[in-house]
Design a protein around this motif. Structure first.
Motif, short mmCIF file in Angstrom:
data_model
loop_
_atom_site.label_atom_id
_atom_site.label_comp_id
_atom_site.label_asym_id
_atom_site.label_seq_id
_atom_site.Cartn_x
_atom_site.Cartn_y
_atom_site.Cartn_z
N ASP A 159 0.77 -1.24 -0.10
CA ASP A 159 0.08 -0.02 0.06
C ASP A 159 0.80 1.33 0.02
OD1 ASP A 159 -2.48 -1.44 -0.05
OD2 ASP A 159 -2.17 -1.51 2.21
N GLU A 160 1.81 1.26 0.52
CA GLU A 160 2.82 2.24 0.75
C GLU A 160 4.24 1.73 0.20
OE1 GLU A 160 2.72 4.46 4.62
OE2 GLU A 160 0.79 4.40 4.72
N ILE A 161 4.84 2.95 -0.65
CA ILE A 161 6.04 2.51 -0.95
C ILE A 161 7.25 3.86 -1.15
CG2 ILE A 161 7.30 1.87 -3.44
CD1 ILE A 161 4.69 0.71 -4.16
N ASN A 162 8.22 3.48 -0.73
CA ASN A 162 9.51 4.61 -0.85
C ASN A 162 10.10 4.25 -2.07
OD1 ASN A 162 12.42 5.03 -0.79
ND2 ASN A 162 11.41 6.15 1.17
N LEU A 163 9.88 5.64 -2.98
CA LEU A 163 10.16 5.60 -4.46
C LEU A 163 11.62 5.17 -4.63
CD1 LEU A 163 9.22 5.78 -7.37
CD2 LEU A 163 9.94 8.32 -7.01
N SER A 164 12.71 5.67 -3.81
CA SER A 164 13.97 5.35 -4.10
C SER A 164 14.26 3.87 -3.70
CB SER A 164 14.65 6.64 -3.11
OG SER A 164 16.25 6.17 -3.24
N ASP A 209 11.08 4.92 -16.16
CA ASP A 209 9.94 5.65 -16.00
C ASP A 209 9.75 7.07 -16.91
OD1 ASP A 209 9.82 4.47 -13.69
OD2 ASP A 209 10.41 5.78 -12.30
N ILE A 210 10.63 7.71 -17.45
CA ILE A 210 10.77 8.86 -18.29
C ILE A 210 10.13 8.23 -19.61
CG2 ILE A 210 11.79 10.56 -19.59
CD1 ILE A 210 13.58 10.77 -16.86
N ARG A 211 10.83 7.36 -19.99
CA ARG A 211 10.38 6.62 -21.12
C ARG A 211 9.02 6.27 -21.25
NH1 ARG A 211 14.76 3.98 -24.14
NH2 ARG A 211 13.76 1.89 -24.03
N ASP A 212 8.39 5.70 -20.10
CA ASP A 212 7.01 5.25 -20.02
C ASP A 212 5.97 6.30 -20.35
OD1 ASP A 212 5.13 2.78 -19.32
OD2 ASP A 212 4.53 4.49 -17.74
N VAL A 213 6.35 7.48 -19.94
CA VAL A 213 5.63 8.72 -20.03
C VAL A 213 5.73 9.68 -21.31
CG1 VAL A 213 5.16 10.89 -19.04
CG2 VAL A 213 5.43 9.24 -17.53
N ALA A 214 7.28 9.64 -21.82
CA ALA A 214 7.36 10.46 -22.46
C ALA A 214 7.69 9.91 -24.38
CB ALA A 214 8.66 11.24 -22.59
N SER A 234 6.32 5.76 -9.92
CA SER A 234 7.11 6.33 -10.97
C SER A 234 7.63 7.70 -10.86
CB SER A 234 6.07 6.42 -12.27
OG SER A 234 6.65 7.14 -13.15
N ALA A 235 8.96 7.79 -11.23
CA ALA A 235 9.61 9.30 -10.66
C ALA A 235 9.08 10.37 -11.66
CB ALA A 235 11.17 8.98 -10.94
N ALA A 236 8.56 9.90 -12.91
CA ALA A 236 7.96 10.90 -13.92
C ALA A 236 6.64 11.27 -13.42
CB ALA A 236 7.96 10.10 -15.06
N LEU A 237 5.91 10.51 -12.78
CA LEU A 237 4.68 10.84 -12.31
C LEU A 237 4.70 11.45 -11.06
CD1 LEU A 237 2.53 7.48 -13.20
CD2 LEU A 237 2.63 9.49 -14.45
N GLN A 238 5.54 11.28 -9.97
CA GLN A 238 5.69 11.70 -8.91
C GLN A 238 6.49 13.07 -8.83
OE1 GLN A 238 6.70 9.06 -5.51
NE2 GLN A 238 8.21 10.75 -4.72
N LEU A 239 7.48 13.24 -9.79
CA LEU A 239 8.21 14.35 -9.87
C LEU A 239 7.62 15.38 -11.03
CD1 LEU A 239 11.74 12.68 -9.12
CD2 LEU A 239 10.07 13.83 -7.20
N GLY A 240 6.93 14.67 -11.87
CA GLY A 240 6.84 15.61 -13.26
C GLY A 240 8.07 15.15 -13.97
N LEU A 241 7.76 15.47 -15.39
CA LEU A 241 8.56 14.88 -16.34
C LEU A 241 9.79 15.73 -16.32
CD1 LEU A 241 9.10 13.24 -18.65
CD2 LEU A 241 8.46 14.74 -20.23
N ALA A 242 9.89 16.94 -15.96
CA ALA A 242 11.09 17.98 -15.73
C ALA A 242 11.83 17.38 -14.70
CB ALA A 242 10.72 19.20 -15.87
N GLY A 243 11.20 17.43 -13.41
CA GLY A 243 11.91 16.83 -12.21
C GLY A 243 12.36 15.54 -12.47
N ALA A 244 11.91 14.64 -13.24
CA ALA A 244 12.63 13.13 -13.40
C ALA A 244 13.84 13.29 -14.17
CB ALA A 244 11.46 12.50 -14.12
#
Length: 288
Positions: A159-164, A209-214, A234-244
């Motif tokens: 249910d809860e995940i640490n992304l790193s 993660d970036i490739r999955d989005v962009a 996903s880093a891209a979903l959590q941080l936004g594309l620019a942040g990822a």
């Protein structure tokens, strides 16, 4: 012989042993489908690059180690694509194993690849018995629990995940095994190479993660939008594309900085930079 040729040769040898007389024909065919043609083979090439930087005094053992790591990676892809996880119909530009051969055979293919990976290591280790136990423990730990890629995949069921932490286990663990096992196969200290593998592994997961989005499916050879569809971290979903992308730059720089002083340092730095740049979606490369 260059690293890619060594990897392909070792993989061919491993699968020829596995699919010898008596093997069910469709299993042998499906196993080859899972391994050939491959992707960038970044993990085994990284393993061989580290072995070379450490003297590569046992190339047969280094080749087997690199092949084992790639076989384990391929096994994880087969299982990851199955209906119980991503239900992906495409991998590396063609039908995924379960889509081409059915779910029962795909499950067995993944299992078989795990077994043959360790058989490959055991055979090659007879010439250097003092290195085989550390290698088996190192590679085994990278795919199992509590912190290997199987544990990383299992975090998707929580249910809860640490992304790193999720990234370090799902992807970073096998990259760390690649660098550390490359050193071990060459009789060098593996700890000096741990940080490179861990940081590069996390960078590669952020890149995925970036490739999955962009990216477009035809660009990366597999379906996109899987992280959102499967409610996956996903880093891209959590941080936004620019942040990822910024996070990817930070991790790539940290990986390059972690390379120990060695004769092959410049070549390793160039390899990492080239791979990260080439795997970014085309529309992001100019800005990266």
């Amino acid at each position: 012989m260059d690293a890619m040729a060594r990897v392909e040769g070792a993989l061919t040898t491993a699968l020829s042993r596995m699919s010898g007389p008596g093997c069910p024909p469709r299993l042998a065919e499906a196993v080859r489908h899972a391994v050939f043609p491959g992707g960038s083979r970044l993990r085994p090439r990284l393993c061989l690059a580290v072995a070379a930087a450490c003297g590569d005094d046992a190339p047969g053992l280094a080749d087997a180690t690199a092949a084992a790591i790639e076989l384990l990676h391929c096994a994880s892809l087969v299982h990851d694509d199955m209906p119980c996880f991503d239900n992906a119909e495409m991998r590396r530009g063609r039908a995924s194993v379960h889509h081409a051969y059915g779910e029962p055979l795909a499950l067995l293919v993944g299992d078989a690849l795990i077994v043959v990976a360790f058989e490959q290591l055991a055979r090659a280790g007879t010439a250097h018995p003092e290195r085989i136990a550390p290698l088996l423990l190192m590679v085994g730990g990278s795919v199992g629990a509590p912190t290997g890629i199987i544990a990383g995949q299992a975090w998707e069921c929580e249910d809860e995940i640490n992304l790193s932490e999720y990234h370090q286990q799902k992807t970073g663990a096998l990259f760390a095994a690649a660098t550390m096992a490359g050193a071990t196969a060459a009789g060098a200290d593996p700890e000096a190479w741990r940080a490179l593998g861990e940081r590069l592994g996390e960078a590669y997961q952020v890149l995925d993660d970036i490739r999955d989005v962009a990216a477009k499916p035809e660009e990366i050879g597999k379906p996109t939008g899987q992280d959102r569809a499967n409610d996956r971290p996903s880093a891209a979903l959590q941080l936004g594309l620019a942040g990822a992308v910024r996070r990817l730059d930070e991790l790539s720089a940290a990986a390059i900085a972690a390379i120990p002083d060695c004769p092959g340092q410049a070549a390793l730095q160039a390899m990492i930079h080239q791979q990260v740049s080439s795997l970014l979606p085309k529309k992001l490369r100019r800005a990266a």
